[in-house]
Motif scaffolding. Sequence first.
Motif, PDB file in Angstrom:
ATOM      1  N   UNK A  95    -138.868 -24.477  -4.186  1.00  0.00           N
ATOM      2  CA  UNK A  95    -139.895 -23.788  -4.969  1.00  0.00           C
ATOM      3  C   UNK A  95    -139.834 -24.306  -6.400  1.00  0.00           C
ATOM      4  N   UNK A  96    -140.955 -24.198  -7.099  1.00  0.00           N
ATOM      5  CA  UNK A  96    -140.961 -24.577  -8.509  1.00  0.00           C
ATOM      6  C   UNK A  96    -141.089 -23.314  -9.361  1.00  0.00           C
ATOM      7  N   UNK A  97    -140.965 -23.471 -10.666  1.00  0.00           N
ATOM      8  CA  UNK A  97    -141.013 -22.321 -11.570  1.00  0.00           C
ATOM      9  C   UNK A  97    -142.366 -21.624 -11.570  1.00  0.00           C
ATOM     10  N   UNK A  98    -143.395 -22.273 -11.002  1.00  0.00           N
ATOM     11  CA  UNK A  98    -144.730 -21.676 -10.935  1.00  0.00           C
ATOM     12  C   UNK A  98    -145.028 -21.061  -9.572  1.00  0.00           C
ATOM     13  N   UNK A  99    -144.035 -21.031  -8.681  1.00  0.00           N
ATOM     14  CA  UNK A  99    -144.196 -20.385  -7.382  1.00  0.00           C
ATOM     15  C   UNK A  99    -144.688 -21.263  -6.257  1.00  0.00           C
ATOM     16  N   UNK A 100    -144.873 -22.561  -6.509  1.00  0.00           N
ATOM     17  CA  UNK A 100    -145.293 -23.461  -5.432  1.00  0.00           C
ATOM     18  C   UNK A 100    -144.130 -23.702  -4.478  1.00  0.00           C
ATOM     19  N   UNK A 101    -144.430 -23.804  -3.181  1.00  0.00           N
ATOM     20  CA  UNK A 101    -143.414 -24.077  -2.172  1.00  0.00           C
ATOM     21  C   UNK A 101    -143.729 -25.378  -1.449  1.00  0.00           C
ATOM     22  N   UNK A 102    -142.689 -26.116  -1.095  1.00  0.00           N
ATOM     23  CA  UNK A 102    -142.837 -27.335  -0.319  1.00  0.00           C
ATOM     24  C   UNK A 102    -141.523 -27.620   0.386  1.00  0.00           C
TER      25      UNK A 102
END
Length: 116
Positions: A95-102
């Motif tokens: 996850x990134x600090x902006x809430x994106x998941x991959x």
Amino acid sequence: MTHNPPELPLVEQWPLLAGPDCPTCQRPADVAWIGPATMADGAEVNVWRCRACPADFSIPTVRWPVTDGPDCPYCRTEVTCWAALAPDALGDLWTCEHGHEFVLTPEGLIILPEEA
């Protein structure tokens, strides 16, 4: 006093739900963890023994969670964090600090949720 070794490596080294399949007889989860070892080339490994065929085999030690993750494929931020194993995609969920998941596969491929 009897020594009772643990069944699995430390969680920080091997985040797994069951032991690996034996590479010799391919029996799933019928293995016992022997312990850590250092190969002649200096590589750290976990040594396993198959209970069925009694072959010994080693798997490289991995430290989890990895703290230096890939950049987010959505917003390109470098601030990413390992979140969990993604067994359906055979990789790790990030996850990134902006809430994106991959998902990042062991081969280094990024799988986005809409591609899964």
